[in-house]
Design an enzyme around this catalytic site. Structure first.
Site, PDB file in Angstrom:
ATOM      1  N   ARG A  25       0.651  -1.124  -0.083  1.00  0.00           N
ATOM      2  CA  ARG A  25      -0.208   0.090  -0.129  1.00  0.00           C
ATOM      3  C   ARG A  25       0.713   1.250  -0.074  1.00  0.00           C
ATOM      4  NH1 ARG A  25      -5.455  -0.066   1.660  1.00  0.00           N
ATOM      5  NH2 ARG A  25      -6.396  -1.772   1.204  1.00  0.00           N
ATOM      6  N   ARG A  29      -2.981   7.112   1.185  1.00  0.00           N
ATOM      7  CA  ARG A  29      -3.663   8.342   2.007  1.00  0.00           C
ATOM      8  C   ARG A  29      -2.650   8.969   2.732  1.00  0.00           C
ATOM      9  NH1 ARG A  29      -8.801   5.489   3.757  1.00  0.00           N
ATOM     10  NH2 ARG A  29      -7.393   3.815   3.559  1.00  0.00           N
ATOM     11  N   ARG A  38      -5.667  12.450  -5.649  1.00  0.00           N
ATOM     12  CA  ARG A  38      -7.164  11.848  -5.251  1.00  0.00           C
ATOM     13  C   ARG A  38      -8.209  12.913  -5.536  1.00  0.00           C
ATOM     14  NH1 ARG A  38     -10.794   9.959  -3.733  1.00  0.00           N
ATOM     15  NH2 ARG A  38     -11.430   8.565  -2.227  1.00  0.00           N
ATOM     16  N   ASP A  76      -7.025  -2.095  -7.323  1.00  0.00           N
ATOM     17  CA  ASP A  76      -7.581  -2.652  -6.166  1.00  0.00           C
ATOM     18  C   ASP A  76      -7.850  -4.086  -6.568  1.00  0.00           C
ATOM     19  OD1 ASP A  76      -8.382  -1.609  -3.096  1.00  0.00           O
ATOM     20  OD2 ASP A  76      -9.753  -3.436  -3.921  1.00  0.00           O
ATOM     21  N   TYR A 152     -15.252 -10.801   0.283  1.00  0.00           N
ATOM     22  CA  TYR A 152     -15.938  -9.691   0.047  1.00  0.00           C
ATOM     23  C   TYR A 152     -17.108  -9.999  -0.867  1.00  0.00           C
ATOM     24  CZ  TYR A 152     -12.006  -7.112   2.271  1.00  0.00           C
ATOM     25  OH  TYR A 152     -11.206  -6.614   2.846  1.00  0.00           O
TER      26      TYR A 152
HETATM   27  O1  CP3 Z   1      -0.023  -1.006  -2.692  1.00  0.00           O
HETATM   28  C1  CP3 Z   1      -0.341  -0.258  -3.378  1.00  0.00           C
HETATM   29  O2  CP3 Z   1       0.095   0.898  -3.258  1.00  0.00           O
HETATM   30  C2  CP3 Z   1      -1.380  -0.493  -4.283  1.00  0.00           C
HETATM   31  C3  CP3 Z   1      -2.693  -0.299  -4.271  1.00  0.00           C
HETATM   32  C4  CP3 Z   1      -3.454  -1.148  -3.444  1.00  0.00           C
HETATM   33  C5  CP3 Z   1      -5.045  -0.550  -2.968  1.00  0.00           C
HETATM   34  N1  CP3 Z   1      -5.646  -1.751  -2.382  1.00  0.00           N
HETATM   35  C6  CP3 Z   1      -5.096   0.646  -2.945  1.00  0.00           C
HETATM   36  C7  CP3 Z   1      -6.352   1.310  -2.202  1.00  0.00           C
HETATM   37  C8  CP3 Z   1      -3.456  -2.283  -3.290  1.00  0.00           C
HETATM   38  C9  CP3 Z   1      -2.331  -3.444  -3.243  1.00  0.00           C
HETATM   39  C10 CP3 Z   1      -4.657  -2.795  -2.461  1.00  0.00           C
HETATM   40  C11 CP3 Z   1      -4.955  -4.220  -2.274  1.00  0.00           C
HETATM   41  C12 CP3 Z   1      -6.029  -4.543  -1.133  1.00  0.00           C
HETATM   42  N2  CP3 Z   1      -7.439  -3.940  -1.553  1.00  0.00           N
HETATM   43  C13 CP3 Z   1      -6.265  -5.408  -0.302  1.00  0.00           C
HETATM   44  C14 CP3 Z   1      -5.256  -6.583  -0.089  1.00  0.00           C
HETATM   45  C15 CP3 Z   1      -4.256  -5.824   0.854  1.00  0.00           C
HETATM   46  C16 CP3 Z   1      -4.823  -5.569   2.142  1.00  0.00           C
HETATM   47  O3  CP3 Z   1      -4.584  -4.383   2.492  1.00  0.00           O
HETATM   48  O4  CP3 Z   1      -5.096  -6.308   2.913  1.00  0.00           O
HETATM   49  C17 CP3 Z   1      -7.544  -5.393   0.104  1.00  0.00           C
HETATM   50  C18 CP3 Z   1      -7.989  -6.241   1.097  1.00  0.00           C
HETATM   51  C19 CP3 Z   1      -8.382  -4.553  -0.581  1.00  0.00           C
HETATM   52  C20 CP3 Z   1      -9.821  -3.981  -0.444  1.00  0.00           C
HETATM   53  C21 CP3 Z   1      -9.745  -2.504   0.032  1.00  0.00           C
HETATM   54  N3  CP3 Z   1      -9.624  -1.568  -0.776  1.00  0.00           N
HETATM   55  C22 CP3 Z   1     -10.264  -2.218   1.361  1.00  0.00           C
HETATM   56  C23 CP3 Z   1     -10.449  -2.955   2.450  1.00  0.00           C
HETATM   57  C24 CP3 Z   1     -10.103  -0.734   1.432  1.00  0.00           C
HETATM   58  C25 CP3 Z   1     -10.481   0.044   2.337  1.00  0.00           C
HETATM   59  C26 CP3 Z   1      -9.434   0.331   3.359  1.00  0.00           C
HETATM   60  C27 CP3 Z   1      -9.137   1.598   3.913  1.00  0.00           C
HETATM   61  O5  CP3 Z   1      -7.968   1.779   4.538  1.00  0.00           O
HETATM   62  O6  CP3 Z   1      -9.796   2.675   4.093  1.00  0.00           O
HETATM   63  C28 CP3 Z   1      -9.999  -0.296   0.087  1.00  0.00           C
HETATM   64  C29 CP3 Z   1      -9.668   0.999  -0.388  1.00  0.00           C
HETATM   65  C30 CP3 Z   1      -8.266   1.417  -1.121  1.00  0.00           C
HETATM   66  N4  CP3 Z   1      -7.507   0.522  -1.833  1.00  0.00           N
HETATM   67  C31 CP3 Z   1      -7.577   2.487  -0.673  1.00  0.00           C
HETATM   68  C32 CP3 Z   1      -6.273   2.508  -1.446  1.00  0.00           C
HETATM   69  C33 CP3 Z   1      -5.212   3.687  -1.630  1.00  0.00           C
HETATM   70  C34 CP3 Z   1      -7.941   3.746   0.188  1.00  0.00           C
HETATM   71  C35 CP3 Z   1      -9.261   4.426  -0.659  1.00  0.00           C
HETATM   72  C36 CP3 Z   1      -9.039   5.820  -0.800  1.00  0.00           C
HETATM   73  O7  CP3 Z   1      -7.801   6.492  -1.377  1.00  0.00           O
HETATM   74  O8  CP3 Z   1      -9.918   6.661  -0.664  1.00  0.00           O
END
Ligand code: CP3
Length: 345
Positions: A25, A29, A38, A76, A152
């Site tokens: 990640r 943010r 964003r 994502d 999910y």
């Molecule tokens: O690693 C990176 O920089 C690449 C981007 C990336 C995102 N999601 C961007 C994201 C990657 C590799 C993921 C993987 C992901 N997404 C996983 C597996 C890894 C983990 O963290 O367990 C999972 C379970 C998801 C599903 C997901 N997407 C969730 C549960 C959430 C909300 C989490 C939160 O912290 O609020 C997201 C949203 C998300 N995916 C964001 C980002 C940058 C935040 C949303 C935003 O910017 O508004």
């Protein structure tokens, strides 16, 4: 040449002049530069994922800012299943308007032949990034593991225990397997498409794979991870498999067949390596909250993990899970520099 990258060398158990490091990640943010992009243009997180110019821009940010050894394309894990007919939204936590609950729901799921056509923004982003990074860092593509995607898709949103999926898994095992077969096929096409578009490594995230008991992991999770990984092998692209909370079943995780095993911070990295043997690389495993600590504390923790690895080849430094949204960026920069500085041969 791509084989010169420390990250790819470590994936292949080859010696390196300093330990490669990236952060799960790493685009996100905690970076003010990410928040800026964003908020530009159309607002939602999904819009950002589907806008190749902006998605490429935020992928590049942590390379410039943190000096990490690999890039991970911005996307994502859940965008992969939209073409199945899943209606996805982020608030910022993900939500599906039409969770999969019945046999009819499973039967209605589509598995498109051509994932590049179904998700055209992805090969576009990957192509842009390969150009931008040539000779600088390798590009990691990624996807969710079948089990985590199913969590999910069936629950419709995040959950502590994903009871809706467990109900199908235990109560209608045949339906569970039918669902998993479809997701695994989709996932395989999705990740092969990324390799064809130019991804130089693939990380599979099994965030919820540690939710089950070891014997259930063997029965319900592992066969699909194995099948997915087998379908991606032999293309010269290393596969990384990260199962959060899998410290009590690492031998089973190894059976999935990945080149690199991701470790969370609940295991001692040295003991995990002793158990896993010297024929597989590992990645991890700093507790993500250590990035809130004072910098001398962070440095000690980096040194502790390097000591646990004890110079063994096939080690990629990372956090034990994604970087948290309120971490001070200067601490992430400090950590990356400490890994390089303290591990230099
Ligand atoms: O690693 C990176 O920089 C690449 C981007 C990336 C995102 N999601 C961007 C994201 C990657 C590799 C993921 C993987 C992901 N997404 C996983 C597996 C890894 C983990 O963290 O367990 C999972 C379970 C998801 C599903 C997901 N997407 C969730 C549960 C959430 C909300 C989490 C939160 O912290 O609020 C997201 C949203 C998300 N995916 C964001 C980002 C940058 C935040 C949303 C935003 O910017 O508004």
């Amino acid at each position: 040449m791509s084989t010169e990258y420390n990250f790819l060398k470590a994936c292949r158990l080859e010696p390196v002049d300093q330990v490669p490091v990236w952060l799960m990640r790493q685009a996100g943010r905690y970076l003010p530069q990410y928040r800026e992009v964003r908020s530009k243009g159309k607002g939602t997180f999904l819009d950002l994922c589907k806008d190749p110019a902006r998605a490429a821009e935020v992928t590049i940010q942590p390379i410039d800012i943190l000096n990490v050894d690999a890039a991970i394309m911005f996307s994502d894990i859940l965008t992969a299943v939209e073409p199945m007919g899943m209606q996805l939204d982020f608030h910022p936590a993900p939500e599906f308007a039409n969770p999969v609950r019945t046999r009819a729901d499973v039967e209605a799921l589509k598995v498109p032949e051509d994932m590049a056509q179904a998700l055209p923004f992805l090969p576009d982003i990957i192509g842009r990034l390969r150009k931008a990074f040539e000779g600088r860092v390798p590009l990691i593509g990624f996807g969710g593991a079948p089990f985590t995607l199913a969590c999910y898709m069936v629950e419709g949103k995040g959950s502590k225990d994903f009871a809706s999926l467990k109900q199908i898994m235990y109560g209608d095992t045949e339906l569970y397997h039918a669902l998993m077969e479809k997701i695994t096929e989709l996932d395989s096409r999705y990740l092969q498409m990324q390799i064809e578009a130019g991804a130089q490594a693939i990380q599979i995230f099994d965030t919820w794979g540690g939710l089950v008991a070891p014997h259930d992991f063997e029965r319900y999770v592992l066969p699909y991870a194995q099948k997915l990984i087998a379908s991606l092998k032999g293309r010269g692209v290393p596969i990384l498999y990260f199962v959060k909370n899998s410290g009590t079943m690492l031998e089973l995780v190894k059976e999935a067949g990945s080149d690199v095993i991701g470790l969370d911070w609940h295991v001692n990295l040295g003991k995990a390596r002793d158990l896993l043997g010297d024929d597989v690389a590992v990645q991890g495993n700093l507790d993500p909250t250590v990035l809130y600590a004072p910098q001398p504390y962070i440095e000690n923790e980096v040194q502790r993990i390097l000591d646990e690895n004890a110079g063994r080849p096939g080690f990629i430094f990372n956090l034990g899970h994604g970087i948290l949204p309120t971490v001070p960026p200067e601490n992430a920069i400090f950590m990356v520099d400490a890994v390089h500085r303290l591990s230099r041969a």
